[in-house]
Design a protein around this motif. Structure first.
Motif, PDB file in Angstrom:
ATOM      1  N   ARG A 135     -44.625  89.670 -21.588  1.00 56.02           N
ATOM      2  CA  ARG A 135     -45.334  90.954 -21.511  1.00 56.02           C
ATOM      3  C   ARG A 135     -45.170  91.621 -20.154  1.00 56.02           C
ATOM      4  O   ARG A 135     -44.894  92.820 -20.059  1.00 56.02           O
ATOM      5  CB  ARG A 135     -46.812  90.716 -21.797  1.00 56.02           C
ATOM      6  N   GLU A 136     -45.317  90.837 -19.074  1.00 56.25           N
ATOM      7  CA  GLU A 136     -45.254  91.418 -17.733  1.00 56.25           C
ATOM      8  C   GLU A 136     -43.832  91.794 -17.337  1.00 56.25           C
ATOM      9  O   GLU A 136     -43.627  92.744 -16.581  1.00 56.25           O
ATOM     10  CB  GLU A 136     -45.871  90.445 -16.724  1.00 56.25           C
TER      11      GLU A 136
ATOM     12  N   ALA B  31     -41.601  92.857 -19.595  1.00 56.68           N
ATOM     13  CA  ALA B  31     -41.351  94.060 -20.395  1.00 56.68           C
ATOM     14  C   ALA B  31     -41.990  95.294 -19.771  1.00 56.68           C
ATOM     15  O   ALA B  31     -41.431  96.398 -19.834  1.00 56.68           O
ATOM     16  CB  ALA B  31     -41.866  93.852 -21.817  1.00 56.68           C
ATOM     17  N   SER B  32     -43.164  95.116 -19.148  1.00 52.49           N
ATOM     18  CA  SER B  32     -43.861  96.248 -18.542  1.00 52.49           C
ATOM     19  C   SER B  32     -43.280  96.635 -17.186  1.00 52.49           C
ATOM     20  O   SER B  32     -43.607  97.697 -16.641  1.00 52.49           O
ATOM     21  CB  SER B  32     -45.348  95.910 -18.368  1.00 52.49           C
ATOM     22  N   GLY B  33     -42.432  95.757 -16.618  1.00 50.12           N
ATOM     23  CA  GLY B  33     -41.877  96.001 -15.293  1.00 50.12           C
ATOM     24  C   GLY B  33     -42.724  95.459 -14.166  1.00 50.12           C
ATOM     25  O   GLY B  33     -42.353  95.565 -12.997  1.00 50.12           O
ATOM     26  N   ASN B  34     -43.874  94.877 -14.498  1.00 48.74           N
ATOM     27  CA  ASN B  34     -44.762  94.337 -13.469  1.00 48.74           C
ATOM     28  C   ASN B  34     -44.201  93.070 -12.841  1.00 48.74           C
ATOM     29  O   ASN B  34     -44.340  92.854 -11.640  1.00 48.74           O
ATOM     30  CB  ASN B  34     -46.146  94.063 -14.065  1.00 48.74           C
TER      31      ASN B  34
END
Length: 230
Positions: A156-157, A159-162
């Motif tokens: 998830r992180e 994919a979000s760029g975080n």
């Protein structure tokens, strides 16, 4: 030594890396099973499962405890009792446990690198604990935990760029190594506080870099960049 300057994100496990809490978590799992009414043998079986599958969510561990150890149907009421009781047992132990030396110094030495914590512990509990220990501000990319597992959090992180790559994961369990590898992160195994049996052979077979503790990254503690002490 690994050159950390090339990484955009450093990802930390909590228990056994940032906090010397593995043995305290073992005590908490045993106490929770006892509080539930389990025998010594059943309580120890939960501890053994926890140690074998270090890094996975407590939700999974308590599901296994009810289903495979207590041989009971898994009910929401039982799961909630175990989670709440375990949370109390953990919190009173972890508020005073040892913190890894050198965390603040390491953060100051790499101001342009983002830090993230991904743990198998309960996310709300983890964030509250780290704030109380004056550590939360170090992890500017976020503090994440269960009910999502580490594979889910990293996917998830990323994919979000975080969670920007290149990135490296600091862990002390087989699951830490495996999940970070699936996410495409480099990995260092910290051996000083691990509770994994046979970690030496596992690290040797998988060609994993081993360091005793986080302070080794600052050169303030002797380190092992290979398997000399494995």
């Amino acid at each position: 030594m690994t050159d950390l300057s090339r990484y955009k994100t450093l990802v930390f496990d909590c228990d056994g890396v940032v906090l010397n809490s593995n043995q305290l978590k073992i005590q908490a799992y045993y106490a929770t099973a006892q509080n539930y009414g389990a025998s010594h043998e059943q309580s120890q079986a939960l501890v053994d499962y926890h140690v074998e599958y270090g890094g996975i969510s407590r939700f999974v561990k308590f599901d296994h405890f009810l289903r495979e150890i207590m041989h009971k149907p898994v009910s929401d009421a039982d799961i909630q009792f175990l989670l709440a009781d375990f949370g109390r047992e953990v919190e009173r132990r972890l508020l005073g446990c040892e913190v890894a030396l050198g965390l603040h110094e390491l953060k100051k030495s790499m101001p342009h690198t983002r830090w993230m914590m991904i743990s198998g512990g309960d996310q709300d509990e983890l964030r509250r604990l780290l704030a109380q220990r004056n550590l939360a501000q170090l992890f500017d990319a976020g503090i994440f935990g269960s009910p999502d597992n580490k594979d889910q959090v990293m996917a998830r992180e990323i994919a979000s760029g975080n969670l920007a790559k290149p990135a490296i994961f600091f862990g002390d369990s087989k699951y830490d190594h495996q999940s970070s590898g699936r996410a495409g992160l480099d990995f260092i195994f910290f051996s000083g506080w691990t509770d994994v049996e046979g970690w030496q052979q596992y690290c040797r077979e998988n060609a994993i870099i081993i360091l005793p503790r986080l302070a080794s990254l600052l050169g303030t503690e002797s380190s092992t960049n290979s398997f000399d002490n494995a």
